[in-house]
Design a protein around this motif. Structure first.
Motif, PDB file in Angstrom:
ATOM      1  N   GLY A 194      -2.384   6.048 -11.956  1.00  0.00           N
ATOM      2  CA  GLY A 194      -1.053   6.439 -12.397  1.00  0.00           C
ATOM      3  C   GLY A 194      -0.374   7.344 -11.392  1.00  0.00           C
ATOM      4  N   ARG A 195       0.924   7.510 -11.555  1.00  0.00           N
ATOM      5  CA  ARG A 195       1.708   8.285 -10.602  1.00  0.00           C
ATOM      6  C   ARG A 195       1.316   9.764 -10.630  1.00  0.00           C
ATOM      7  N   VAL A 196       1.049  10.298 -11.815  1.00  0.00           N
ATOM      8  CA  VAL A 196       0.728  11.723 -11.924  1.00  0.00           C
ATOM      9  C   VAL A 196      -0.633  12.015 -11.306  1.00  0.00           C
ATOM     10  N   SER A 197      -1.642  11.217 -11.662  1.00  0.00           N
ATOM     11  CA  SER A 197      -2.995  11.486 -11.157  1.00  0.00           C
ATOM     12  C   SER A 197      -3.080  11.301  -9.642  1.00  0.00           C
ATOM     13  N   THR A 198      -2.399  10.286  -9.113  1.00  0.00           N
ATOM     14  CA  THR A 198      -2.446  10.086  -7.662  1.00  0.00           C
ATOM     15  C   THR A 198      -1.716  11.210  -6.929  1.00  0.00           C
ATOM     16  N   ALA A 199      -0.635  11.708  -7.521  1.00  0.00           N
ATOM     17  CA  ALA A 199       0.095  12.810  -6.897  1.00  0.00           C
ATOM     18  C   ALA A 199      -0.750  14.078  -6.886  1.00  0.00           C
ATOM     19  N   PHE A 200      -1.365  14.406  -8.025  1.00  0.00           N
ATOM     20  CA  PHE A 200      -2.145  15.638  -8.104  1.00  0.00           C
ATOM     21  C   PHE A 200      -3.449  15.545  -7.320  1.00  0.00           C
ATOM     22  N   ALA A 201      -3.996  14.337  -7.144  1.00  0.00           N
ATOM     23  CA  ALA A 201      -5.200  14.197  -6.317  1.00  0.00           C
ATOM     24  C   ALA A 201      -4.927  14.622  -4.883  1.00  0.00           C
ATOM     25  N   SER A 202      -3.694  14.450  -4.418  1.00  0.00           N
ATOM     26  CA  SER A 202      -3.340  14.887  -3.071  1.00  0.00           C
ATOM     27  C   SER A 202      -3.422  16.402  -2.928  1.00  0.00           C
ATOM     28  N   ALA A 203      -3.328  17.111  -4.056  1.00  0.00           N
ATOM     29  CA  ALA A 203      -3.297  18.576  -4.033  1.00  0.00           C
ATOM     30  C   ALA A 203      -4.654  19.203  -4.320  1.00  0.00           C
ATOM     31  N   VAL A 204      -5.724  18.415  -4.329  1.00  0.00           N
ATOM     32  CA  VAL A 204      -7.044  18.947  -4.680  1.00  0.00           C
ATOM     33  C   VAL A 204      -7.438  20.172  -3.856  1.00  0.00           C
ATOM     34  N   ALA A 236     -17.277  -0.954  24.421  1.00  0.00           N
ATOM     35  CA  ALA A 236     -17.108  -1.505  23.071  1.00  0.00           C
ATOM     36  C   ALA A 236     -16.324  -2.817  23.137  1.00  0.00           C
ATOM     37  N   ALA A 237     -16.969  -3.829  23.708  1.00  0.00           N
ATOM     38  CA  ALA A 237     -16.337  -5.146  23.754  1.00  0.00           C
ATOM     39  C   ALA A 237     -16.203  -5.702  22.339  1.00  0.00           C
ATOM     40  N   ASN A 238     -15.236  -6.588  22.175  1.00  0.00           N
ATOM     41  CA  ASN A 238     -15.028  -7.265  20.894  1.00  0.00           C
ATOM     42  C   ASN A 238     -14.836  -6.268  19.746  1.00  0.00           C
ATOM     43  N   THR A 239     -13.920  -5.353  19.938  1.00  0.00           N
ATOM     44  CA  THR A 239     -13.557  -4.411  18.874  1.00  0.00           C
ATOM     45  C   THR A 239     -12.319  -4.936  18.154  1.00  0.00           C
ATOM     46  N   THR A 240     -12.357  -4.923  16.846  1.00  0.00           N
ATOM     47  CA  THR A 240     -11.184  -5.278  16.047  1.00  0.00           C
ATOM     48  C   THR A 240     -10.419  -4.008  15.710  1.00  0.00           C
ATOM     49  N   VAL A 241      -9.117  -4.032  15.979  1.00  0.00           N
ATOM     50  CA  VAL A 241      -8.252  -2.877  15.724  1.00  0.00           C
ATOM     51  C   VAL A 241      -7.241  -3.251  14.650  1.00  0.00           C
ATOM     52  N   PHE A 242      -7.124  -2.390  13.662  1.00  0.00           N
ATOM     53  CA  PHE A 242      -6.114  -2.544  12.619  1.00  0.00           C
ATOM     54  C   PHE A 242      -5.112  -1.400  12.725  1.00  0.00           C
ATOM     55  N   ALA A 243      -3.834  -1.716  12.613  1.00  0.00           N
ATOM     56  CA  ALA A 243      -2.788  -0.711  12.411  1.00  0.00           C
ATOM     57  C   ALA A 243      -2.283  -0.912  10.992  1.00  0.00           C
ATOM     58  N   VAL A 244      -2.488   0.086  10.133  1.00  0.00           N
ATOM     59  CA  VAL A 244      -2.286  -0.136   8.700  1.00  0.00           C
ATOM     60  C   VAL A 244      -1.255   0.832   8.126  1.00  0.00           C
ATOM     61  N   HIS A 245      -0.616   0.358   7.062  1.00  0.00           N
ATOM     62  CA  HIS A 245       0.386   1.159   6.363  1.00  0.00           C
ATOM     63  C   HIS A 245       0.523   0.636   4.933  1.00  0.00           C
ATOM     64  N   PRO A 246      -0.502   0.859   4.092  1.00  0.00           N
ATOM     65  CA  PRO A 246      -0.351   0.471   2.692  1.00  0.00           C
ATOM     66  C   PRO A 246       0.790   1.250   2.049  1.00  0.00           C
ATOM     67  N   ILE A 247       1.408   0.638   1.069  1.00  0.00           N
ATOM     68  CA  ILE A 247       2.552   1.290   0.427  1.00  0.00           C
ATOM     69  C   ILE A 247       2.108   2.572  -0.267  1.00  0.00           C
ATOM     70  N   PRO A 248       3.013   3.533  -0.422  1.00  0.00           N
ATOM     71  CA  PRO A 248       2.671   4.751  -1.160  1.00  0.00           C
ATOM     72  C   PRO A 248       2.734   4.507  -2.663  1.00  0.00           C
ATOM     73  N   PRO A 249       2.013   5.315  -3.450  1.00  0.00           N
ATOM     74  CA  PRO A 249       2.079   5.157  -4.909  1.00  0.00           C
ATOM     75  C   PRO A 249       3.411   5.604  -5.498  1.00  0.00           C
ATOM     76  N   TYR A 250       4.232   6.249  -4.689  1.00  0.00           N
ATOM     77  CA  TYR A 250       5.585   6.621  -5.104  1.00  0.00           C
ATOM     78  C   TYR A 250       6.500   6.490  -3.892  1.00  0.00           C
ATOM     79  N   PRO A 251       7.659   5.853  -3.985  1.00  0.00           N
ATOM     80  CA  PRO A 251       8.346   5.389  -5.201  1.00  0.00           C
ATOM     81  C   PRO A 251       7.918   4.012  -5.687  1.00  0.00           C
ATOM     82  N   TYR A 252       6.961   3.376  -4.997  1.00  0.00           N
ATOM     83  CA  TYR A 252       6.460   2.093  -5.480  1.00  0.00           C
ATOM     84  C   TYR A 252       5.635   2.304  -6.754  1.00  0.00           C
ATOM     85  N   GLU A 253       5.386   1.216  -7.464  1.00  0.00           N
ATOM     86  CA  GLU A 253       4.512   1.305  -8.634  1.00  0.00           C
ATOM     87  C   GLU A 253       3.090   1.611  -8.171  1.00  0.00           C
ATOM     88  N   PRO A 254       2.420   2.594  -8.763  1.00  0.00           N
ATOM     89  CA  PRO A 254       1.094   2.984  -8.271  1.00  0.00           C
ATOM     90  C   PRO A 254       0.061   1.875  -8.352  1.00  0.00           C
TER      91      PRO A 254
END
Length: 327
Positions: free
Chosen positions: A46-56, A204-222
């Motif tokens: 949920g939006r509240v729990s994910t927001a407050f988890a950031s403040a642990v 480190a031959a054959n390394t897979t690199v990811f550049a990632v940006h999952p959506i935030p839980p706010y303002p998107y639906e969590p």
């Protein structure tokens, strides 16, 4: 005598009120510690729990005045309980402050930066790449206009190979590399652009690199954030190469269980491996310092030996410079 008795009675009433207030405050601060521990382990959706988890981390700090207040008011049982619970809270954060044994070998340096809707000073970002002698750069919120400004810098001489999918707003993402990239692909079913490529890095031959940006839980639906974090775990953990680097704005902190779920099957967080502690990266465009750490580099087949952050003008995230040594 009567007036003296009245004064003493009045003082006694004030003391009782102050005592009661102090006890209630101590209990409230103890409640914050309990909430912090619960939020660290709870897979909030949920939006509240994910927001407050950031403040642990900040909620855990409430344990210090709680112990002092409860001890002064002689609430010995709750004082002891607070000490124990604060110890549990410290235990949840301790991995971030204890560095792993650093292997010997040539370092691979990654710079990571969210450039806030393409508005950040890209010349400063390139300066960080140059100073760090970076092998890789991952960028989020890369707009077509920002890419044009980047192309006018000397980044091409530093990192001549790129896989970029710019977009308006916060959609665009890019990987810039000192070495040729291959097997480049966009990840499907993400709200923002998430990219993958393979590269041969020093040691480190054959390394897979990811550049990632999952959506935030706010303002998107969590729930969408939860699903993207699950999908990101499935994709990265299914990578065929032994060595993997996942760099970006994860929109999640160490205290989100969804982020720690990524750190299995040989994957580790650079902040944890390097013992860098709390690296708060967001937001930087306020009158106060950044209060949460949502930018990360995680990897498999590497050990992070150093992690530093930096600020660039007109961005709302601090960037990261991470040094990895192949295992």
């Amino acid at each position: 005598m009567r007036r003296t008795s009245e004064r003493l009675a009045g003082r006694g009433a004030v003391f009782k009120i102050a005592y009661l207030f102090a006890v209630l405050l101590g209990w409230a601060l103890l409640g914050a510690v309990i909430a912090a521990i619960w939020l660290h382990f709870y897979p909030g959706k949920g939006r509240v729990s994910t927001a407050f988890a950031s403040a642990v981390p900040w909620l855990l700090l409430a344990g210090v005045p709680a112990i002092i207040i409860l001890a002064v008011t002689r609430r010995w049982l709750t004082t002891a309980l607070t000490v124990v619970l604060l110890g549990v809270g410290i235990w949840t954060q301790a991995p971030l402050f204890i560095a792993a044994d650093a292997p010997s070998g040539e370092r691979v340096v990654i710079v990571q930066s969210n450039i806030r809707l393409g508005e950040a000073d890209v010349a400063e970002l390139v300066g960080q790449v140059r100073a760090a002698k970076a092998h890789l750069l991952t960028v989020e919120e890369l707009t077509p206009q920002a890419l044009e400004r980047i192309e006018k810098t000397d980044l091409r001489s530093l990192l001549p190979y790129e896989f970029v999918v710019p977009g308006d707003g916060g959609v665009g993402t890019g990987i810039f590399s000192r070495y040729p990239l291959r097997k480049m692909a966009e990840l499907n079913d993400f709200g923002l652009n998430n990219l993958r490529a393979e590269v041969d890095l020093p040691g480190a031959a054959n390394t897979t690199v990811f550049a990632v940006h999952p959506i935030p839980p706010y303002p998107y639906e969590p729930w969408r954030w939860v699903e993207e974090m699950k999908r990101l775990r499935a994709i990265t953990h299914a990578t065929a190469t032994d060595r993997v680097i996942v760099s970006g704005d994860f929109n999640s902190t160490w205290d989100h269980k969804q982020f720690r779920d990524l750190l299995t099957d040989g994957f580790a967080d650079a902040t944890e491996q390097s013992g860098a502690g709390w690296k708060m990266t967001y937001p930087t465009d306020r009158s106060y310092p950044p209060v949460i750490g949502i930018d990360h580099v995680i990897s498999r087949g590497f050990t992070a030996v150093e992690l530093n952050s930096f600020e660039i003008a007109d961005a709302d995230h601090r960037g990261l410079v991470v040094s990895l040594v192949p295992d």
